[in-house]
Design an enzyme around this catalytic site. Structure first.
Site, PDB file in Angstrom:
ATOM      1  N   LYS A 136       3.180  -5.015  13.684  1.00  0.00           N
ATOM      2  CA  LYS A 136       3.008  -4.475  15.037  1.00  0.00           C
ATOM      3  C   LYS A 136       1.896  -5.259  15.739  1.00  0.00           C
ATOM      4  O   LYS A 136       0.833  -5.495  15.167  1.00  0.00           O
ATOM      5  CB  LYS A 136       2.659  -2.982  14.972  1.00  0.00           C
ATOM      6  CG  LYS A 136       3.833  -2.129  14.465  1.00  0.00           C
ATOM      7  CD  LYS A 136       3.486  -0.649  14.462  1.00  0.00           C
ATOM      8  CE  LYS A 136       4.514   0.179  13.720  1.00  0.00           C
ATOM      9  NZ  LYS A 136       5.668   0.586  14.489  1.00  0.00           N
ATOM     10  N   LYS A 138       9.398  -1.812   1.496  1.00  0.00           N
ATOM     11  CA  LYS A 138       8.807  -0.667   0.820  1.00  0.00           C
ATOM     12  C   LYS A 138       9.902   0.342   0.472  1.00  0.00           C
ATOM     13  O   LYS A 138      10.942   0.286   1.118  1.00  0.00           O
ATOM     14  CB  LYS A 138       7.708  -0.031   1.681  1.00  0.00           C
ATOM     15  CG  LYS A 138       8.247   0.818   2.866  1.00  0.00           C
ATOM     16  CD  LYS A 138       7.261   1.848   3.307  1.00  0.00           C
ATOM     17  CE  LYS A 138       7.689   3.245   2.988  1.00  0.00           C
ATOM     18  NZ  LYS A 138       8.250   4.054   4.046  1.00  0.00           N
ATOM     19  N   HIS A 150       5.926  -2.780   7.598  1.00  0.00           N
ATOM     20  CA  HIS A 150       6.227  -3.172   8.978  1.00  0.00           C
ATOM     21  C   HIS A 150       5.086  -2.847   9.947  1.00  0.00           C
ATOM     22  O   HIS A 150       5.019  -3.389  11.039  1.00  0.00           O
ATOM     23  CB  HIS A 150       7.577  -2.602   9.446  1.00  0.00           C
ATOM     24  CG  HIS A 150       7.554  -1.138   9.772  1.00  0.00           C
ATOM     25  ND1 HIS A 150       7.675  -0.163   8.827  1.00  0.00           N
ATOM     26  CD2 HIS A 150       7.436  -0.486  10.951  1.00  0.00           C
ATOM     27  CE1 HIS A 150       7.621   1.019   9.417  1.00  0.00           C
ATOM     28  NE2 HIS A 150       7.485   0.853  10.703  1.00  0.00           N
ATOM     29  N   LYS A 156       5.299  14.672  10.059  1.00  0.00           N
ATOM     30  CA  LYS A 156       6.574  14.719  10.799  1.00  0.00           C
ATOM     31  C   LYS A 156       6.552  15.966  11.673  1.00  0.00           C
ATOM     32  O   LYS A 156       5.791  16.908  11.400  1.00  0.00           O
ATOM     33  CB  LYS A 156       7.750  14.860   9.807  1.00  0.00           C
ATOM     34  CG  LYS A 156       7.890  13.696   8.846  1.00  0.00           C
ATOM     35  CD  LYS A 156       8.727  12.588   9.443  1.00  0.00           C
ATOM     36  CE  LYS A 156       8.983  11.508   8.422  1.00  0.00           C
ATOM     37  NZ  LYS A 156       9.028  10.170   8.995  1.00  0.00           N
ATOM     38  N   ARG A 194      28.481  -5.094  -0.881  1.00  0.00           N
ATOM     39  CA  ARG A 194      29.747  -4.892  -1.616  1.00  0.00           C
ATOM     40  C   ARG A 194      30.958  -4.807  -0.693  1.00  0.00           C
ATOM     41  O   ARG A 194      32.078  -5.030  -1.110  1.00  0.00           O
ATOM     42  CB  ARG A 194      29.649  -3.606  -2.443  1.00  0.00           C
ATOM     43  CG  ARG A 194      28.773  -3.799  -3.672  1.00  0.00           C
ATOM     44  CD  ARG A 194      28.684  -2.535  -4.448  1.00  0.00           C
ATOM     45  NE  ARG A 194      28.237  -1.449  -3.583  1.00  0.00           N
ATOM     46  CZ  ARG A 194      28.013  -0.212  -3.995  1.00  0.00           C
ATOM     47  NH1 ARG A 194      28.216   0.115  -5.246  1.00  0.00           N
ATOM     48  NH2 ARG A 194      27.601   0.711  -3.168  1.00  0.00           N
ATOM     49  N   HIS A 233       1.465   2.442   5.040  1.00  0.00           N
ATOM     50  CA  HIS A 233       1.037   2.234   6.420  1.00  0.00           C
ATOM     51  C   HIS A 233      -0.417   2.675   6.706  1.00  0.00           C
ATOM     52  O   HIS A 233      -1.191   1.929   7.290  1.00  0.00           O
ATOM     53  CB  HIS A 233       1.965   2.961   7.396  1.00  0.00           C
ATOM     54  CG  HIS A 233       3.420   2.700   7.151  1.00  0.00           C
ATOM     55  ND1 HIS A 233       3.913   1.471   6.788  1.00  0.00           N
ATOM     56  CD2 HIS A 233       4.514   3.513   7.202  1.00  0.00           C
ATOM     57  CE1 HIS A 233       5.226   1.533   6.652  1.00  0.00           C
ATOM     58  NE2 HIS A 233       5.618   2.761   6.885  1.00  0.00           N
ATOM     59  N   GLU A 257       4.289  11.735  14.099  1.00  0.00           N
ATOM     60  CA  GLU A 257       5.692  11.500  14.492  1.00  0.00           C
ATOM     61  C   GLU A 257       6.272  12.810  14.977  1.00  0.00           C
ATOM     62  O   GLU A 257       6.044  13.862  14.367  1.00  0.00           O
ATOM     63  CB  GLU A 257       6.491  11.012  13.291  1.00  0.00           C
ATOM     64  CG  GLU A 257       6.088   9.643  12.815  1.00  0.00           C
ATOM     65  CD  GLU A 257       7.060   9.149  11.744  1.00  0.00           C
ATOM     66  OE1 GLU A 257       8.000   8.436  12.097  1.00  0.00           O
ATOM     67  OE2 GLU A 257       6.870   9.514  10.577  1.00  0.00           O
ATOM     68  N   ASP A 315       5.434   8.287   1.475  1.00  0.00           N
ATOM     69  CA  ASP A 315       6.196   7.685   2.578  1.00  0.00           C
ATOM     70  C   ASP A 315       5.291   6.983   3.593  1.00  0.00           C
ATOM     71  O   ASP A 315       5.665   5.946   4.136  1.00  0.00           O
ATOM     72  CB  ASP A 315       7.002   8.792   3.295  1.00  0.00           C
ATOM     73  CG  ASP A 315       7.979   8.221   4.316  1.00  0.00           C
ATOM     74  OD1 ASP A 315       8.692   7.273   3.959  1.00  0.00           O
ATOM     75  OD2 ASP A 315       8.019   8.720   5.456  1.00  0.00           O
TER      76      ASP A 315
HETATM   77  C1  BG6 Z   1       8.812   4.371   7.512  1.00  0.00           C
HETATM   78  C2  BG6 Z   1       8.909   5.757   6.930  1.00  0.00           C
HETATM   79  O1  BG6 Z   1       8.206   3.498   6.606  1.00  0.00           O
HETATM   80  O2  BG6 Z   1       8.022   4.403   8.699  1.00  0.00           O
HETATM   81  C3  BG6 Z   1       9.492   6.710   7.958  1.00  0.00           C
HETATM   82  O3  BG6 Z   1       9.752   5.722   5.799  1.00  0.00           O
HETATM   83  C4  BG6 Z   1       8.697   6.661   9.243  1.00  0.00           C
HETATM   84  O4  BG6 Z   1       9.496   8.050   7.448  1.00  0.00           O
HETATM   85  C5  BG6 Z   1       8.560   5.226   9.724  1.00  0.00           C
HETATM   86  O5  BG6 Z   1       9.393   7.450  10.208  1.00  0.00           O
HETATM   87  C6  BG6 Z   1       7.618   5.152  10.907  1.00  0.00           C
HETATM   88  O6  BG6 Z   1       7.647   3.855  11.460  1.00  0.00           O
HETATM   89  P1  BG6 Z   1       7.358   3.616  13.002  1.00  0.00           P
HETATM   90  O7  BG6 Z   1       7.338   2.133  13.142  1.00  0.00           O
HETATM   91  O8  BG6 Z   1       8.438   4.288  13.770  1.00  0.00           O
HETATM   92  O9  BG6 Z   1       6.028   4.246  13.254  1.00  0.00           O
END
Ligand code: BG6
Length: 484
Positions: A180, A146, A176, A328, A43, A238, A214, A233
């Site tokens: 990797k 996602k 994603h 996290k 936008r 993943h 993480e 999430d």
């Molecule tokens: C995302 C999540 O899909 O993947 C995030 O929404 C997460 O919360 C992230 O931090 C982790 O991705 P990567 O590639 O840093 O492991």
């Protein structure tokens, strides 16, 4: 054939941080298909020049190591910006006209939804209504980030909406993690080496651990995160994706349909938890201080950590638990897959430096450093028949010194442009993953799950999780990270 990549959500974070830097790197490597145009839509009333200027700064920041002014100037010739609100039908009709002027319509087009998920459905509907998905004019594909829905029902509704406009073969759902390098290497490890296949089953493997730890906290994402929590999430996408690749049967050919058929079979074989298992086969935690994060509602019960024990009812995996864990604010950032082999049937050598002879362990480290470690027992020199656990290390970086590991988005964007869907999630995969996760979320919310435990920032989750594993006569492999 020229290609046009249209990015909706062009002014957003993902475009800036990931998509453009990945496209720029592909350009530098000469991999971007010839005459690819990149068109940003959002936008904000930018001109193409303004958008290019902003992207040059941010790409310089995110690709600092390989940013080259000359290469950027070449690359930016193919970058355009068209302002518009994709949720408004009229704006997409105008966009159709502008795109036609730019690429002459018969081009292949890839539409990338990098917007808020809440507006995916109206954008898709508007693409259809504006004739932008008309396959009789030229090939049209759509890439969706996602999350695909927030549960099974919303995922199915979104998939139906998508299918009203695009055939499934033209839909690319991004996870994603599949982009990797180490995740793809898992396929190579399993299916290009004959030594693993005979032992990759219940006869030799005791259990599998998949950990995505993480160290980051939720930062400024409370608005999204508190409604989502760790299962939506990280697990629905993943972690389950990683599990399917570890557990799948070899496909007949490396072909998008056949690879995905095998992954789907794994998800179908996951045994649904019965009522009593929601509390005994899952652990949930919240890091201390989560409730003080800006935007988190008082008394929130959202989990920032979870561990699940999943059983796969197949000939290969019957009786081999898959432990999935993510959180996290944990001790470090590491994604690792641990294949824990059975112990020798009896102890010929009764002594080890820690008194226990462990089974062999293969650790596949997906990130931060990519590599593998195989733990073998070996003799302690000059100490009778005392044995010790010894790792054999394999680091990608050491064997590929002239190559850097590309960001996942490079591979995924290139595959989407080249119409290769092997590393993208299919509709049935996404829905089956929700079928596994939904009942657990419902049980947790309905009070039949385990109690929410807190953990200190920098720990491996709640203490109860360590004990939970011990109660099953197993131990988490808590090494941070094994390779660096
Ligand atoms: C995302 C999540 O899909 O993947 C995030 O929404 C997460 O919360 C992230 O931090 C982790 O991705 P990567 O590639 O840093 O492991």
């Amino acid at each position: 054939m020229d290609k046009t990549l249209v990015i909706f959500g062009a002014s957003g974070d993902l475009t800036r941080r990931k998509l453009i830097p990945a496209l720029y790197s592909l350009h530098c490597k000469g991999r971007l298909p010839k005459d690819t145009r990149i068109v940003g839509v959002s936008r904000r009333p930018y001109s193409s020049e303004e958008w290019r200027g902003m992207l040059s700064k941010t790409t310089g920041e995110f690709n600092a190591k390989d940013f080259d002014e000359v290469k950027w100037n070449e690359f930016e010739q193919s970058v355009h910006y068209i302002p518009g609100d994709a949720t408004k039908g009229d704006d997409l009709v105008k966009l159709a006209e502008s795109l036609k002027e730019l690429d002459g319509e018969s081009n292949e087009r890839v539409y990338y939804l990098s917007t808020k998920p809440a507006i995916y459905a109206p954008i898709i509907e508007n693409l259809g209504a504006a004739g932008l998905a008309d396959q009789s004019i030229g090939k049209r594909r759509i890439v969706i980030e996602k999350p695909i829905g927030v549960n099974l029902d919303t995922a199915m509704r979104l998939n139906e909406k998508v299918h009203d406009v695009f055939h499934e073969n033209n839909v690319f759902r991004i996870d994603h993690y599949l982009g990797k390098e180490t995740v793809q290497n898992l396929l190579v490890l399993r299916f290009a080496n004959s030594i693993f296949e005979p032992i990759w089953n219940r006869n030799y493997i005791d259990h599998v651990q998949i950990t995505v730890a993480e160290s980051v906290e939720i930062g400024s994402r409370a608005g999204y995160y508190d409604g989502s929590g760790i299962l939506r999430d990280m697990f629905q996408n993943h972690l389950l994706q990683l599990m399917t690749i570890v557990a799948m049967e070899p496909p007949a050919r490396y072909d998008p349909k056949l690879v995905r058929d095998e992954k789907v079979k794994v998800l179908r074989s996951v045994r649904p938890m019965i009522e009593s298992e929601f509390s005994t086969s899952s652990v949930r935690g919240q890091y201390e201080g989560y409730l003080d994060e800006e935007g988190v509602p008082e008394g929130s019960q959202t989990a920032t950590f979870a561990a699940l024990k999943l059983d796969i009812d197949s000939w290969r995996w019957h009786g081999v638990p898959f432990y999935l864990r993510s959180g996290k604010a944990m001790s470090c950032r590491t994604t690792q897959i641990v294949i824990e082999f059975r112990k020798p049937p009896f102890a010929l050598f009764s002594e080890s430096d820690n008194g226990i002879i462990e089974g062999n362990r293969l650790v596949i480290q997906v990130q931060p450093a990519e590599g593998m470690q195989m733990y073998l027992q070996s003799k302690v020199p000059d100490a009778g028949m005392m044995v010790q656990e010894t790792p054999l290390d394999f680091r990608f970086a050491r064997h590929n010194t002239n190559k850097s590991m590309p960001d996942a988005y490079q591979r995924l964007l290139l595959d989407a442009l080249n119409n290769d869907a092997s590393l993208f999630a299919r509709n049935d995969e996404v829905e089956l993953a929700w079928q596994i996760i939904d009942p657990i979320i419902n049980a947790w919310q309905g009070g039949s799950g385990p109690a929410l435990k807190t953990y200190a920032k920098g720990d491996w989750g709640p203490e109860e999780c360590t004990q939970w594993m011990r109660d099953q006569s197993r131990n988490w492999f808590d090494v941070c990270p094994v390779l660096s």
